[in-house]
Design an enzyme around this catalytic site. Structure first.
Site, short mmCIF file in Angstrom:
data_model
loop_
_atom_site.label_atom_id
_atom_site.label_comp_id
_atom_site.label_asym_id
_atom_site.label_seq_id
_atom_site.Cartn_x
_atom_site.Cartn_y
_atom_site.Cartn_z
N ASP A 225 0.83 -1.19 0.00
CA ASP A 225 0.00 0.00 0.00
C ASP A 225 0.88 1.25 0.00
O ASP A 225 1.91 1.31 0.69
CB ASP A 225 -0.89 -0.03 1.25
N GLU A 275 15.95 -14.06 -0.75
CA GLU A 275 16.45 -15.06 0.20
C GLU A 275 15.51 -16.27 0.25
O GLU A 275 15.96 -17.43 0.25
CB GLU A 275 16.56 -14.42 1.59
#
Length: 563
Positions: A225, A275
């Site tokens: 957002d 990752e």
């Protein structure tokens, strides 16, 4: 006939190999507004168990994944975009166990699951903000937000002239622990949504932990957002233009948005996602709500080490005119695809008037013509799904839902209405709970034993738009979307890849995808000759041989075109 001479635009080149890893490049994601999707408990509010029950419906539709609007604990001043706990589930929506079941079911069906994250601001009920109020000026707790002394003889004036997106000033004054009027805090939306200070390392560290919490639970990515927010000018000076455009609810204040430091956050978040990707080879997606003026501005957010995607709102806001559509598509292909990212197309979302209503009148006229709006929305959908890149579909879009324009004032919940007193650009009308079945409210939305009414009233005419009715009608919006999504997956020309424009009459856009998939859309009311005499493989409406009716889009597969 439409000439087959072409104008080349850049191809989207994948940044790494592996179709499975790059699932997001041409994905079609369905936005679930949790309060309004499906209620499993009978309290009149949609919930996570309701989403879980609706997953087979979405799988049948043919989407690749879902994005779920905020479901976190919240006082609901802005329906979840005022988050009190970023690592929990609001009891009205269920529990963490319900969320885990939802993720598991989605993955078993082959659906990705994105969750909404709100980093620009939190709730005034968040423990951090409560502590900031309690500890007073110059405390470490206040350094996590934007607290400042006021101007004027006794600090009675706001620190600067900025305006809030949802009306009124962007500052509110607090009462200090000793009972005296005190400092002011910044809130670019509502007073119940204090802005976080992203120059404070504690804020950065906290959100790193939030990302890992949800990634560890199996989410496939995040919709971010206010992704062009977070950082403000460090001096918080007056703005030469602090206003908010009441027609769009966009701010033009350059000091509050699109600051260069924000890109460092997206690089950090991309590193965290990479990752997790390294563990199983599947990308975790970052898609940003990036409200910036131009496609070139947006391109800066989707560079190879930042966000994977950013919603391209210019297609959504384009008026129903061929030149406007062509311009925004060309700019996106030139500026965004040129970064190596894919363009993320969208025609509807939970903040915008639904497309059927938007397209119900040309830009040059007043009033609404919903039948015309429906025809144009069908054509726009077929155009969007033929464009290179990814697409997001807002719940109810596949049902051809118009905006509910006549909700009584007393049921409106949008803070824009309550802060401005105006119904202009309020968002309740696109958030009315979905109609699933039957002839009267709650139209199958509420499935529990209780008899609570839906949290927003459904109009009687929703009976014409139920999923039950749409599934039974092969000419419905639903079948158009389902057929287009099926072809998008089965035809190698669609999805990611290049686009070439074809010469066409002024009110027609036509282009070819890959090796011979032609899409044409007629923005005029009058029919024109089709680019090919063969019958199209899919059309948004009746399409006689060799003709393209007004306000209609169609797809053809051919080997007759040459570059």
């Amino acid at each position: 006939m439409i000439s087959a001479t072409v104008e080349n635009t850049p191809a989207n080149e994948p940044r790494t190999s592996g179709a499975a890893q790059q699932w997001w490049r041409d994905a079609v994601v369905y936005q679930v507004y949790v309060r309004s999707f499906l209620d499993s408990t009978g309290d009149g509010i949609g919930d996570l168990a309701g989403i879980r029950a609706g997953l087979p419906y979405l799988k049948r539709l043919g989407v690749d994944g879902i994005w779920i609007n905020p479901f976190y604990p919240s006082p609901q001043h802005d329906h979840g975009y005022d988050v009190a706990d970023y690592c929990g589930v609001d009891p009205v929506y269920g529990s963490l166990a319900d969320f885990d079941h939802l993720i598991g079911d989605a993955h078993r069906l082959g659906l990705k699951c994105l969750v909404d994250i709100v980093p620009n601001h939190c709730s005034a009920d968040h423990p951090w903000f409560r502590r900031a109020l309690a500890e007073g000026p110059d405390s470490p707790a206040r350094a996590r937000f934007h607290f400042s002394d006021g101007r004027g003889e006794s600090g009675e004036l706001p620190p600067n002239n900025w305006h809030a997106m949802f009306g009124g000033p962007a500052w509110s004054r607090v009462v200090e622990p000793d009972g005296t009027p005190g400092q002011w805090y910044l809130h670019l939306f509502t007073p119940e949504q204090p802005d976080l200070n992203w120059r404070n390392p504690e804020v950065r560290s906290y959100f790193d932990q939030v990302l890992r919490f949800w990634l560890d639970r199996g989410v496939d990515g995040f919709r971010i957002d206010v992704a062009a927010g977070l950082f403000k000018h460090p001096a918080l000076p007056d703005s030469d233009d602090p206003t908010v455009d009441e027609r769009t609810r966009d701010s033009v204040n350059p000091l509050a948005w699109n600051q260069p430091e924000v890109h460092g956050i997206w690089r950090d978040w991309r590193t965290i996602c990479e990752e997790y990707t390294a563990r199983d080879g599947l990308d975790r997606l970052l898609v940003g709500e990036v409200s910036v003026p131009t496609a070139a501005d947006q391109a800066a957010y989707v560079r190879p080490d930042e966000l994977h995607q950013a919603f391209f709102f210019h297609l959504l806001t384009a008026p129903w005119q061929s030149d406007h559509f062509r311009r925004v598509i060309t700019e996106a292909l030139r500026d965004i695809a040129g970064t190596g990212s894919t363009i993320t197309w969208v025609l509807n979302n939970h903040d915008q008037i639904r497309a059927v209503t938007r397209y119900a009148a040309p830009a040059s006229t007043a009033g609404t013509d919903l039948p015309a709006g429906s025809v144009r929305a069908r054509a726009a959908a077929l155009l969007m799904l033929a464009l290179p890149g990814a697409a997001y579909v807002y719940q109810g879009e596949e049902l051809g839902l118009p905006e509910v324009m006549d909700l009584p004032d007393e049921v409106l919940t949008d803070p824009i209405f309550h802060r401005t007193g105006s119904r202009l650009r309020i968002r309740d009308g696109c958030r009315v709970p979905l109609p699933w079945s039957g002839q009267a409210s709650p139209f199958g939305f509420t499935t529990g034993e209780a008899t609570a009414r839906p949290w927003l009233p459904q109009p009687d005419w929703f009976a014409e738009h139920t999923t039950e009715r749409a599934l039974a009608d092969t000419g419905s919006f639903w079948h158009l979307y389902r057929d287009a999504l099926h072809l998008r997956r089965s035809l190698p020309q669609l999805g990611d890849g290049p686009l070439r424009w074809l010469d066409s009459p002024p009110e027609v856009l036509a282009f070819v995808r890959g090796d011979g998939l032609v899409c044409a859309i007629n923005f005029a009311d009058q029919p024109v000759h089709a680019p090919l005499s063969d019958a199209p493989i899919l059309a948004s409406g009746p399409c006689p041989p060799a003709m393209l009716p007004g306000n209609t889009a169609a797809w053809w597969v051919t080997d007759q075109l040459t570059a």
